[in-house]
Design a protein around this motif. Structure first.
Motif, PDB file in Angstrom:
ATOM      1  N   ILE A 293       0.841  -1.202   0.000  1.00  0.00           N
ATOM      2  CA  ILE A 293       0.000   0.000   0.000  1.00  0.00           C
ATOM      3  C   ILE A 293       0.872   1.245   0.000  1.00  0.00           C
ATOM      4  N   ARG A 294       1.898   1.230   0.842  1.00  0.00           N
ATOM      5  CA  ARG A 294       2.814   2.375   0.891  1.00  0.00           C
ATOM      6  C   ARG A 294       3.511   2.568  -0.452  1.00  0.00           C
ATOM      7  N   GLN A 295       3.824   1.467  -1.097  1.00  0.00           N
ATOM      8  CA  GLN A 295       4.467   1.528  -2.400  1.00  0.00           C
ATOM      9  C   GLN A 295       3.555   2.173  -3.444  1.00  0.00           C
ATOM     10  N   ASP A 296       2.280   1.810  -3.443  1.00  0.00           N
ATOM     11  CA  ASP A 296       1.334   2.403  -4.391  1.00  0.00           C
ATOM     12  C   ASP A 296       1.125   3.893  -4.112  1.00  0.00           C
ATOM     13  N   LEU A 297       1.141   4.265  -2.843  1.00  0.00           N
ATOM     14  CA  LEU A 297       1.042   5.682  -2.497  1.00  0.00           C
ATOM     15  C   LEU A 297       2.243   6.457  -3.027  1.00  0.00           C
ATOM     16  N   THR A 298       3.425   5.858  -2.887  1.00  0.00           N
ATOM     17  CA  THR A 298       4.656   6.498  -3.348  1.00  0.00           C
ATOM     18  C   THR A 298       4.696   6.606  -4.866  1.00  0.00           C
ATOM     19  N   LEU A 299       4.277   5.546  -5.553  1.00  0.00           N
ATOM     20  CA  LEU A 299       4.288   5.549  -7.016  1.00  0.00           C
ATOM     21  C   LEU A 299       3.440   6.678  -7.588  1.00  0.00           C
ATOM     22  N   GLN A 300       2.375   7.037  -6.841  1.00  0.00           N
ATOM     23  CA  GLN A 300       1.469   8.080  -7.306  1.00  0.00           C
ATOM     24  C   GLN A 300       1.772   9.437  -6.676  1.00  0.00           C
ATOM     25  N   HIS A 301       2.869   9.486  -5.905  1.00  0.00           N
ATOM     26  CA  HIS A 301       3.300  10.730  -5.260  1.00  0.00           C
ATOM     27  C   HIS A 301       2.177  11.340  -4.426  1.00  0.00           C
ATOM     28  N   LEU A 302       1.430  10.478  -3.729  1.00  0.00           N
ATOM     29  CA  LEU A 302       0.326  10.961  -2.898  1.00  0.00           C
ATOM     30  C   LEU A 302       0.848  11.405  -1.539  1.00  0.00           C
ATOM     31  N   SER A 303       0.646  12.662  -1.232  1.00  0.00           N
ATOM     32  CA  SER A 303       1.054  13.193   0.071  1.00  0.00           C
ATOM     33  C   SER A 303      -0.074  14.029   0.664  1.00  0.00           C
ATOM     34  N   ASN A 304      -1.308  13.623   0.377  1.00  0.00           N
ATOM     35  CA  ASN A 304      -2.485  14.321   0.891  1.00  0.00           C
ATOM     36  C   ASN A 304      -2.894  13.734   2.240  1.00  0.00           C
ATOM     37  N   THR A 305      -4.034  14.181   2.755  1.00  0.00           N
ATOM     38  CA  THR A 305      -4.473  13.680   4.060  1.00  0.00           C
ATOM     39  C   THR A 305      -4.767  12.182   4.019  1.00  0.00           C
ATOM     40  N   PHE A 306      -5.207  11.684   2.877  1.00  0.00           N
ATOM     41  CA  PHE A 306      -5.442  10.239   2.751  1.00  0.00           C
ATOM     42  C   PHE A 306      -4.148   9.473   3.006  1.00  0.00           C
ATOM     43  N   SER A 307      -3.072   9.914   2.380  1.00  0.00           N
ATOM     44  CA  SER A 307      -1.778   9.259   2.564  1.00  0.00           C
ATOM     45  C   SER A 307      -1.295   9.398   4.003  1.00  0.00           C
ATOM     46  N   VAL A 308      -1.498  10.562   4.589  1.00  0.00           N
ATOM     47  CA  VAL A 308      -1.108  10.781   5.986  1.00  0.00           C
ATOM     48  C   VAL A 308      -1.800   9.778   6.901  1.00  0.00           C
ATOM     49  N   HIS A 309      -3.113   9.645   6.762  1.00  0.00           N
ATOM     50  CA  HIS A 309      -3.867   8.766   7.656  1.00  0.00           C
ATOM     51  C   HIS A 309      -3.495   7.298   7.455  1.00  0.00           C
ATOM     52  N   ARG A 310      -3.215   6.903   6.213  1.00  0.00           N
ATOM     53  CA  ARG A 310      -2.822   5.511   5.984  1.00  0.00           C
ATOM     54  C   ARG A 310      -1.448   5.241   6.621  1.00  0.00           C
ATOM     55  N   HIS A 311      -0.535   6.175   6.496  1.00  0.00           N
ATOM     56  CA  HIS A 311       0.777   6.005   7.130  1.00  0.00           C
ATOM     57  C   HIS A 311       0.641   5.941   8.655  1.00  0.00           C
ATOM     58  N   GLU A 312      -0.240   6.732   9.211  1.00  0.00           N
ATOM     59  CA  GLU A 312      -0.448   6.708  10.662  1.00  0.00           C
ATOM     60  C   GLU A 312      -0.978   5.346  11.106  1.00  0.00           C
ATOM     61  N   GLU A 313      -1.882   4.780  10.335  1.00  0.00           N
ATOM     62  CA  GLU A 313      -2.403   3.453  10.659  1.00  0.00           C
ATOM     63  C   GLU A 313      -1.294   2.409  10.596  1.00  0.00           C
ATOM     64  N   MET A 314      -0.406   2.548   9.644  1.00  0.00           N
ATOM     65  CA  MET A 314       0.717   1.611   9.530  1.00  0.00           C
ATOM     66  C   MET A 314       1.647   1.728  10.731  1.00  0.00           C
ATOM     67  N   VAL A 315       1.914   2.952  11.163  1.00  0.00           N
ATOM     68  CA  VAL A 315       2.753   3.160  12.345  1.00  0.00           C
ATOM     69  C   VAL A 315       2.162   2.441  13.548  1.00  0.00           C
ATOM     70  N   ARG A 316       0.865   2.599  13.757  1.00  0.00           N
ATOM     71  CA  ARG A 316       0.208   1.959  14.906  1.00  0.00           C
ATOM     72  C   ARG A 316       0.260   0.443  14.801  1.00  0.00           C
ATOM     73  N   PHE A 317       0.140  -0.075  13.582  1.00  0.00           N
ATOM     74  CA  PHE A 317       0.248  -1.519  13.390  1.00  0.00           C
ATOM     75  C   PHE A 317       1.625  -2.017  13.810  1.00  0.00           C
ATOM     76  N   HIS A 318       2.677  -1.349  13.376  1.00  0.00           N
ATOM     77  CA  HIS A 318       4.035  -1.797  13.709  1.00  0.00           C
ATOM     78  C   HIS A 318       4.302  -1.696  15.207  1.00  0.00           C
ATOM     79  N   ILE A 319       3.748  -0.700  15.858  1.00  0.00           N
ATOM     80  CA  ILE A 319       3.922  -0.565  17.305  1.00  0.00           C
ATOM     81  C   ILE A 319       3.202  -1.692  18.035  1.00  0.00           C
ATOM     82  N   ILE A 320       1.982  -1.990  17.612  1.00  0.00           N
ATOM     83  CA  ILE A 320       1.222  -3.082  18.224  1.00  0.00           C
ATOM     84  C   ILE A 320       1.950  -4.410  18.011  1.00  0.00           C
TER      85      ILE A 320
END
Length: 225
Positions: free
Chosen positions: A94-121
Motif C-alpha cells: 500500500i505504501r508503495q502504491d502511495l509512493t508511485l502516485q506521489h500521494l502526500s495528501n491527508t489520505f496518505s497521511v492517515h494511511r501512514h499513521e495506521e501503519m505506524v500503529r500496526f508496527h507498534i502493536i
C-alpha cells in the motif's frame, strides 16, 4: 492508478501459476490455487519498473485494502502472529502504491499513521516470539522497526508540508512522540540514538514541542535515561 481491485488481475493470475496464494486469499484453504478477487491483496514488489496504471490501485482500492487488512487482524480463527506477516507485507505494498502516485495528501497521511500503529502493536504483542535458527518464521524486531521508521520519516515530511501551508495535522504530536519513545531501547540491530532525539526536537514547531504527547514522551525518556 486505475486498478479498482485490492490485487490487480494480472498479479492474481501470475500468483496462481507460481503457487503463491496466501491462505488468507483463498476461497478454499486446502486449495492453493483457489484465489479470490475479494480476498487477494497486492504483494509488495522489491522492484517496480514502468508500473502500468492498471497495476496501481486507486485511492478507493487502497482504502478497501487497508480496511480489509485491519479487519483481518481481528479475525476470530487466526492469531495475531499468524496474520502479522501477511498484513506486514501488504501494508508495504500500500505504501508503495502511495509512493508511485506521489500521494502526500491527508489520505496518505492517515494511511501512514495506521501503519505506524500496526508496527507498534506488533512490536508489543510479538516481542517474545523472536525469530531463531530453530524458528526462522518468528518475529523480526529489526525489520519491523525498520518499516516503522520509514513510515515515520514519510509522515514527518508530509506534516512539515501541511504546516508550511498553514494546515497542521492534529495527530502530528502523537507520531512525533513515538519517534522519541522508539529511542528508549534497542530494537533488533537498532541501537538507542540520543542524537536522533535531539535533532528531531530542534526542528519541531513550538506547538508540537509543547504538546501533551511530546512532553509525556520526553518525561519518560528522561526517567529512562
Amino acid at each position: 492508478g486505475t486498478c479498482e481491485d485490492m490485487c490487480p488481475e494480472a498479479e492474481r493470475e501470475q500468483r496462481v501459476v507460481q503457487n503463491d496464494v496466501s491462505m488468507f486469499e483463498r476461497t478454499d484453504l486446502a486449495d492453493s490455487h483457489a484465489i479470490s478477487a475479494a480476498l487477494a491483496v497486492k504483494k509488495f514488489a522489491r522492484t517496480v519498473d514502468n508500473a502500468r496504471p492498471e497495476d496501481v490501485r486507486t485511492v478507493g482500492a487502497l482504502q478497501r485494502s487497508m480496511d480489509h487488512l485491519c479487519n483481518l487482524l481481528d479475525a476470530p480463527n487466526f492469531t495475531f502472529a499468524q496474520v502479522h506477516k501477511f498484513v506486514w507485507d501488504r501494508l508495504r505494498s500500500i505504501r508503495q502504491d502511495l509512493t508511485l502516485q506521489h500521494l502526500s495528501n491527508t489520505f496518505s497521511v492517515h494511511r501512514h499513521e495506521e501503519m505506524v500503529r500496526f508496527h507498534i502493536i506488533a512490536e508489543h504483542i510479538l516481542c517474545e516470539e523472536v525469530a531463531t535458527i530453530q524458528d526462522p518464521d518468528g518475529f523480526n524486531s529489526h525489520l519491523n522497526v525498520e518499516q516503522l521508521n520509514k513510515c515515520l520519516v514519510s509522515l514527518f515530511h508530509m506534516y512539515d508540508k501541511f504546516a508550511e501551508r498553514g494546515c497542521p495535522i492534529p495527530s502530528e504530536p502523537e507520531m512525533r512522540a513515538y519517534m522519541i519513545l522508539l529511542q528508549l531501547d534497542r530494537h533488533g540491530n537498532y541501537d538507542r540514538n540520543t542524537q536522533q532525539v535531539i535533532d528531531g526536537l530542534k526542528g519541531l514547531r513550538p506547538q508540537v514541542l509543547r504538546s501533551r504527547e511530546v512532553q509525556f514522551a520526553l518525561e519518560v525518556y528522561g526517567v529512562y535515561q
